[in-house]
Design an enzyme around this catalytic site. Structure first.
Site, PDB file in Angstrom:
ATOM      1  N   ASP A 130     -12.726  29.915 -46.452  1.00  0.00           N
ATOM      2  CA  ASP A 130     -13.774  30.880 -46.094  1.00  0.00           C
ATOM      3  C   ASP A 130     -14.040  30.778 -44.591  1.00  0.00           C
ATOM      4  OD1 ASP A 130     -15.800  32.719 -46.353  1.00  0.00           O
ATOM      5  OD2 ASP A 130     -17.299  31.277 -47.054  1.00  0.00           O
ATOM      6  N   SER A 160     -24.957  38.423 -40.386  1.00  0.00           N
ATOM      7  CA  SER A 160     -24.441  37.059 -40.322  1.00  0.00           C
ATOM      8  C   SER A 160     -25.136  36.335 -39.175  1.00  0.00           C
ATOM      9  CB  SER A 160     -22.934  37.100 -40.066  1.00  0.00           C
ATOM     10  OG  SER A 160     -22.425  35.804 -39.937  1.00  0.00           O
ATOM     11  N   CYS A 161     -25.412  35.046 -39.376  1.00  0.00           N
ATOM     12  CA  CYS A 161     -25.997  34.294 -38.266  1.00  0.00           C
ATOM     13  C   CYS A 161     -25.240  32.986 -38.072  1.00  0.00           C
ATOM     14  CB  CYS A 161     -27.491  34.039 -38.511  1.00  0.00           C
ATOM     15  SG  CYS A 161     -27.836  33.083 -39.981  1.00  0.00           S
ATOM     16  N   GLU A 215     -26.128  27.457 -35.715  1.00  0.00           N
ATOM     17  CA  GLU A 215     -27.247  27.004 -34.864  1.00  0.00           C
ATOM     18  C   GLU A 215     -28.520  27.742 -35.279  1.00  0.00           C
ATOM     19  OE1 GLU A 215     -24.276  27.844 -33.815  1.00  0.00           O
ATOM     20  OE2 GLU A 215     -23.535  25.975 -32.948  1.00  0.00           O
ATOM     21  N   ALA A 216     -28.380  29.024 -35.607  1.00  0.00           N
ATOM     22  CA  ALA A 216     -29.548  29.795 -36.056  1.00  0.00           C
ATOM     23  C   ALA A 216     -30.006  29.286 -37.417  1.00  0.00           C
ATOM     24  CB  ALA A 216     -29.191  31.274 -36.129  1.00  0.00           C
ATOM     25  N   ARG A 217     -29.031  28.889 -38.244  1.00  0.00           N
ATOM     26  CA  ARG A 217     -29.391  28.411 -39.589  1.00  0.00           C
ATOM     27  C   ARG A 217     -30.221  27.127 -39.517  1.00  0.00           C
ATOM     28  NH1 ARG A 217     -24.065  30.263 -43.220  1.00  0.00           N
ATOM     29  NH2 ARG A 217     -23.619  32.008 -41.845  1.00  0.00           N
ATOM     30  N   ASN A 230     -28.499  34.465 -43.464  1.00  0.00           N
ATOM     31  CA  ASN A 230     -27.853  35.766 -43.594  1.00  0.00           C
ATOM     32  C   ASN A 230     -28.725  36.644 -44.497  1.00  0.00           C
ATOM     33  OD1 ASN A 230     -25.731  34.816 -42.162  1.00  0.00           O
ATOM     34  ND2 ASN A 230     -24.222  34.936 -43.810  1.00  0.00           N
ATOM     35  N   ASP A 242     -12.938  37.711 -45.906  1.00  0.00           N
ATOM     36  CA  ASP A 242     -12.885  36.423 -45.195  1.00  0.00           C
ATOM     37  C   ASP A 242     -12.796  35.232 -46.153  1.00  0.00           C
ATOM     38  OD1 ASP A 242     -15.540  36.307 -46.173  1.00  0.00           O
ATOM     39  OD2 ASP A 242     -16.168  35.095 -44.453  1.00  0.00           O
ATOM     40  N   GLU A 243     -12.401  35.486 -47.376  1.00  0.00           N
ATOM     41  CA  GLU A 243     -12.464  34.410 -48.366  1.00  0.00           C
ATOM     42  C   GLU A 243     -11.402  34.580 -49.449  1.00  0.00           C
ATOM     43  OE1 GLU A 243     -16.183  34.684 -50.365  1.00  0.00           O
ATOM     44  OE2 GLU A 243     -15.889  32.866 -51.543  1.00  0.00           O
TER      45      GLU A 243
HETATM   46  N1  LIG Z   1     -24.390  41.378 -47.911  1.00  0.00           N
HETATM   47  C1  LIG Z   1     -23.480  41.074 -46.994  1.00  0.00           C
HETATM   48  C2  LIG Z   1     -22.490  40.089 -47.244  1.00  0.00           C
HETATM   49  C3  LIG Z   1     -21.578  39.797 -46.245  1.00  0.00           C
HETATM   50  N2  LIG Z   1     -21.620  40.475 -45.067  1.00  0.00           N
HETATM   51  C4  LIG Z   1     -20.648  40.219 -44.007  1.00  0.00           C
HETATM   52  C5  LIG Z   1     -21.214  39.373 -42.890  1.00  0.00           C
HETATM   53  C6  LIG Z   1     -20.573  38.037 -43.063  1.00  0.00           C
HETATM   54  O1  LIG Z   1     -20.316  37.414 -41.804  1.00  0.00           O
HETATM   55  C7  LIG Z   1     -19.301  38.334 -43.775  1.00  0.00           C
HETATM   56  C8  LIG Z   1     -18.856  37.215 -44.703  1.00  0.00           C
HETATM   57  O2  LIG Z   1     -19.910  36.938 -45.605  1.00  0.00           O
HETATM   58  P1  LIG Z   1     -20.322  35.447 -45.971  1.00  0.00           P
HETATM   59  O3  LIG Z   1     -21.257  35.527 -47.096  1.00  0.00           O
HETATM   60  O4  LIG Z   1     -19.078  34.608 -46.079  1.00  0.00           O
HETATM   61  O5  LIG Z   1     -21.174  34.949 -44.760  1.00  0.00           O
HETATM   62  P2  LIG Z   1     -20.758  34.272 -43.400  1.00  0.00           P
HETATM   63  O6  LIG Z   1     -19.295  34.222 -43.228  1.00  0.00           O
HETATM   64  O7  LIG Z   1     -21.530  34.982 -42.354  1.00  0.00           O
HETATM   65  O8  LIG Z   1     -21.337  32.831 -43.513  1.00  0.00           O
HETATM   66  P3  LIG Z   1     -20.735  31.529 -44.234  1.00  0.00           P
HETATM   67  O9  LIG Z   1     -20.211  30.664 -43.148  1.00  0.00           O
HETATM   68  O10 LIG Z   1     -21.897  30.941 -44.937  1.00  0.00           O
HETATM   69  O11 LIG Z   1     -19.669  31.953 -45.174  1.00  0.00           O
HETATM   70  O12 LIG Z   1     -19.533  39.517 -44.521  1.00  0.00           O
HETATM   71  C9  LIG Z   1     -22.595  41.436 -44.855  1.00  0.00           C
HETATM   72  O13 LIG Z   1     -22.598  42.042 -43.781  1.00  0.00           O
HETATM   73  N3  LIG Z   1     -23.504  41.709 -45.812  1.00  0.00           N
END
Ligand SMILES: Nc1ccn([C@H]2C[C@H](O)[C@@H](COP(=O)(O)OP(=O)(O)OP(=O)(O)O)O2)c(=O)n1
Length: 985
Positions: A304, A374-375, A378-380, A386, A434-435
């Site tokens: 991921d 997405s954040c 550091e923001a988390r 998110n 991304d996963e």
């Molecule tokens: N409801 C959602 C779900 C996802 N995304 C987008 C933004 C994320 O960056 C990307 C991938 O989702 P993830 O849930 O994997 O979140 P992140 O990659 O941002 O964070 P993590 O590192 O926790 O996987 O998809 C979005 O815009 N809205």
């Protein structure tokens, strides 16, 4: 230096620079010379003045494109050979208006800006160098742009803070956007920030640590152009009744993008597995010569990307690494004065299930309701998550930086991610852009890598190729791997070994279990279960009693780290949908129905892309809840709504937008909801079945013998296109019709699908065709040749036999065929050799169908293929032969005319086929032909339905994609239509 033109300086006469056009000009020329020398000879970096600037040079410029390229390289900038998403400026000396409108939202600046900035050692304000004086900083302004809004999607399953439906949309604070779009003063303020920031930056001072407070956030000024652009995008007041609404909605919707990407990658894995050659270059490169033959068994890797949207955005903003960053649309700001946000929030909270978290707590009248996609980690650390609203996030983290979306970047990184993994294995279960899950058993066996070694390897390859970090988790099954990734994040790896599972799971909050939804979680909470340990210490029977046998067992299993479902490599599409929950405001019933019609076309197009037909048709409506404010807190958002869903089941599967619309209209009318209260509309197609034949008009046409070119007599296409272009104008439809009618048209006997006999020239005789295609063919054949009397023997009886009953009867009557003739032929007209070449299962099927006896079949002949060794130079990627190349000009026109005439609406397969062919004309630099065809196309569809206009625009888009890299500019061609009901452009 305003306007980029410097007045001649009197001093120039004295200082000897007059002949150079003045001091500055001389300096530029000298600089150019100097840089040319330096770069060409030593390619040394001179300065970082142009850092963060990426240009695309359009057309003739002075200094030339080559010179600018060198300058960019020497001064830390980037030169793009053609315009890409990350291009920050277009450099041009002259551009006609038509071109400007096609260049997107990137400022068009004179080349003097680059040269002068270098000369003065700092980046100057480009607004003084805009090519056209009426350009603003956000030029060229797009006619319409709208905000991105969320679309509910099944593909999005990641857990987010519980999001109220009414705020699901990724909306924006309208007032701020409006100020920005209407007031150049605000734009100027921001432009000043950009410039002052640039100056500070160039002086080595980082100006990016400004704090955000009182509802205002610090923007990433180095890219604030994009923020401004996003705002101008958002400033659209367009509602769903606008004909171009849908296209723009989907172009700008982030959730639509991720849902589409997810589906595309699932399909990609299917396709790659189908075409699998067994070769894995990545794996080969790391395979140990002495392979340890001991099977490793199956180990699941979950991979991921970390804070995906942020990581992609940070690739071009390295200065923001390590800081709290969020990807969002809005900049924050006060709410609109005429809305009752408080009431909306209250109503929402009232509707939440008991025990549910609410993300509206920190929201007040002045904070942004723009959602964080997405954040960064550091923001988390400050508590930002998110899915949170920007307003709430800023209260937790005042330093939060907002960066804009980069859709192209997400697509690019996702593609690299999937491509990279597929170089090692295709045992991939795609989850989203991304996963994914991957079975790495075979990789470990071949490489003798440990899990950790493999993780280190693949993570570093992905990081090197994408510039983005990812995390990997490993376990015995999908659940363990996924939960292991939680510990690995960010930018790490973790292997949950079998002996650690029970302990690891015991600490896991139940909310982390992917199979536990919102309602179940609340119920578990109410029963006193918080973590998996609580479940482990309870009993299966208790759970089954509360949740039923199946669900109880599933919760029990998951709490112990058990996941019985194997990885699923073949993705099967279950439904296709198109939903809109933003901009839905209708002024009358007709507008609502028109929108439903457009949405039916949209969902049909999506269905066609999957190659499926659907039996289930569902309409989903979001209707303003009783007492909910009419004016929603978010501009054109859906507000507090009730959802209504109704479905119908069709007797046979369809891919026809008109059938879909008819059903949708029926449901809509039954639901009897006032059009004024509609806030969201969605159509979902379910019960999908494979569409057996890709019913392509073009392919059918091209397979007709009469379309073959008589090359000897033929004037070349190019010559003809010049001569004929004039004649087109004088052509009357009737003349053309008559000409067409004399063309001999034979049945389009194309084999397709699995029934195609391999290596058979005449295999079509055995192939089942869609009744639609055949009936169309027969209908058009009859119409097309009234002058040539069709005789009995002209009809292929095998084709006839496959027609639907009613059409077959019609033809038998029309051509005076004996009753029973068709069935007689069916069993005698099959070539044995062809039959023998079929795969066993299909042969059996065919024999059964045609009632053939086994003894009529010969045994498959043993063929020895002689060994021939030819040292052929490997051909460059061969172009797909679409068959169009064999058409002469007249036949090409005939084909198009027939297409327009006989198809009620263009099929995607044909549109794509033609688009690709015309793009090939660009590659072969046959612009004359291309131009002629497009103009002919445009002229002939002007009175047809809007679908044809859309098809034309799609084809044109494909062509322009080919034009830019080769010619550096798009093709100049008409692209507007005037229709009474629709306006596609
Ligand atoms: N409801 C959602 C779900 C996802 N995304 C987008 C933004 C994320 O960056 C990307 C991938 O989702 P993830 O849930 O994997 O979140 P992140 O990659 O941002 O964070 P993590 O590192 O926790 O996987 O998809 C979005 O815009 N809205």
């Amino acid at each position: 230096m305003r306007g980029g033109r410097r007045k001649r300086n009197d001093d120039d006469d004295e200082n000897g620079f007059a002949q150079w056009g003045g001091y500055m000009e001389a300096k530029k020329a000298k600089l150019m010379e100097q840089y040319r020398e330096q770069t060409v000879k030593s390619a040394e970096k001179v300065s970082d003045v142009l850092k963060g600037i990426a240009i695309f040079v359009n057309g003739y410029t002075k200094p030339s494109s080559e010179e600018l390229k060198i300058l960019m390289a020497e001064h830390g900038g980037v030169f793009h050979t053609y315009q890409v998403a990350s291009t920050t400026h277009i450099i041009a000396s002259m551009l006609p208006n038509v071109k400007i409108s096609k260049l997107g939202n990137v400022p068009i600046v004179k080349p003097g800006w680059i040269v002068d900035s270098i000369t003065l050692g700092r980046v100057l304000d480009y607004s003084n160098y805009l090519l056209y004086s009426n350009q603003s900083r956000t030029q060229p302004k797009l006619k319409h742009y709208m905000k991105s809004a969320d679309v509910q999607s099944k593909n999005i399953t990641k857990s987010r803070p519980i999001s109220p439906d009414l705020f699901e949309s990724n909306e924006f604070d309208e007032e701020v956007e409006f100020k920005l779009s209407e007031s150049t003063e605000d734009e100027m303020k921001i432009s000043k920030i950009i410039d002052s920031k640039r100056v500070l930056e160039n002086n080595g001072i980082n100006a990016l640590t400004k704090t955000a407070y009182e509802g205002k956030i610090s923007i990433d000024e180095s890219k604030s152009k994009s923020v401004l652009e996003n705002n101008s995008i958002n400033a659209s007041t367009k509602t769903a009744s606008d004909p171009s609404f849908l296209a723009e909605f989907y172009n700008n919707s982030r959730l639509h993008l991720i849902a589409t990407l997810g589906a595309e990658f699932k399909q990609l894995v299917n396709d790659m597995r189908e075409k699998n050659t067994g070769k894995y270059p990545g794996l080969e490169a790391i395979t140990k010569r002495e392979v340890n033959n001991k099977s490793v068994g199956s180990i699941v890797m979950h991979i991921d990307m970390d804070c995906f949207f942020v990581s992609v955005g940070l690739r071009s903003r390295p200065e923001l690494r390590g800081l709290p960053v969020a990807v969002t649309h809005s900049k924050g700001g006060p709410s609109r004065s005429n809305v009752d946000r408080r009431r909306e929030i209250e109503m929402y909270v009232e509707r939440l299930p008991e025990g549910a978290d609410c993300r509206l707590e920190a929201i007040d009248n002045n904070s942004s309701l723009s959602e964080i996609a997405s954040c960064s980690y550091e923001a988390r650390k400050c508590g930002v998550k998110n899915g949170m609203f920007m307003g709430a996030a800023l209260k937790l983290c005042p330093n939060l930086k907002a960066i804009p979306y980069d859709f192209e970047g997400y697509k690019q990184v996702s593609s690299i991610l999937y491509k990279t993994i597929s170089e090692y294995t295709l045992d991939i279960e795609a989850v989203s852009c991304d996963e994914m899950y991957v079975d790495i058993g075979n990789i470990l066996q071949k490489t003798s890598f440990t899990v950790q070694e493999w993780a280190g390897h693949i993570r570093s390859v992905i990081k090197a190729r994408t510039g983005c970090p990812c995390s990997t988790g490993f376990g015995a099954n999908r659940l363990q791997a996924r939960l292991a990734t939680k510990r690995a994040k960010p930018d790490g790896q973790y292997y949950l070994k079998p002996e650690l599972v029970e302990d690891y799971m015991s600490e896991m909050p139940l909310s982390e279990l992917p199979g536990v939804g919102r309602a179940t979680l609340i119920k578990l909470k109410n029963l006193g279960f918080e973590t998996c340990k609580d479940i482990q210490e309870s009993s299966l029977t208790v759970l089954q009693k509360e949740f039923g046998s199946k669900s109880g067992e599933s919760i029990w299993d998951q709490s112990h780290g058990v996941d019985k479902k194997a990885l699923c490599y073949e993705h099967e599409r279950k439904s296709v949908s198109a939903e809109v929950n933003y901009g839905i405001r209708f002024k009358n019933e007709e507008e609502a129905l028109t929108f439903l019609q457009r949405l039916s076309v949209e969902v049909k197009n999506r269905l066609l892309e999957t190659g499926m037909k659907a039996r289930g048709v569902t309409l989903k409506l979001m209707v303003r809840a009783e007492n909910a404010p009419t004016e929603t807190a978010k501009y054109l958002g859906h507000g507090v709504c009730d959802s209504l869903t109704r479905s119908v089941m069709l007797p046979t599967a369809t891919e026809d937008s008109q059938v879909i619309y008819r059903e949708i209209k029926g449901i809509y009318e039954k639901l009897k909801q006032p059009y004024q209260d509609l806030r969201g509309v969605g159509i979902q197609l379910t019960r999908l079945e494979k569409a057996v034949v890709m019913n392509s008009f073009m392919k059918s046409f091209l397979s007709k013998p009469s379309t073959k070119v008589e090359t000897k007599k033929d004037v070349s296409f190019q010559q003809k296109s010049i001569i004929k272009e004039k004649t087109f104008k004088e052509d009357t439809t009737i003349n053309e019709e008559n000409k067409e009618n004399t063309i001999e048209v034979k049945p389009p006997m194309r084999a397709s699908g699995r029934g195609r006999p391999r290596g058979s020239k005449n295999g079509t005789k055995l192939v089942r065709k869609s009744s639609n295609e055949l009936s169309n063919y027969f209908k058009s054949t009859q119409k097309d040749r009234p002058k040539v009397k069709q005789s009995k023997c002209d009809i292929d009886l095998n084709v006839l036999n496959e027609l639907p009953e009613d059409i077959r009867k019609e033809i038998i009557k029309e051509y005076n065929l004996d009753k029973g003739e068709e069935t007689k032929v069916a069993s005698t007209n099959i070539e044995e050799t062809v039959l023998n070449e079929l795969p066993d299962d299909i042969r059996k099927e065919v024999m059964q169908e045609y009632k053939l006896e086994t003894k009529t079949l010969k045994a498959k002949p043993e063929t020895r293929i002689p060994e021939i060794k030819i040292d052929e130079p490997k051909p460059e990627k061969r172009k797909k032969d679409t068959g169009f190349a064999s058409l002469n000009y007249d036949n090409f026109k005939t084909m198009l005319r027939n297409w327009f005439k006989h198809e009620s609406e263009p099929k995607l397969v044909d549109v794509n086929m033609l688009g690709e062919y015309l793009k090939e004309l660009v590659s072969s630099r046959k612009i004359e032909q291309l131009h002629t065809i497009l103009k002919f196309f445009h002229r002939n569809i002007s009175n047809l339905h809007c679908n044809w206009h859309e098809a034309y625009l799609t084809i044109l888009k494909t062509v322009q994609e080919g034009m830019i890299p080769i010619y550096g500019h798009p093709l100049h061609i008409p692209k507007t239509f005037e229709c009474v009901k629709h306006s596609c452009d």
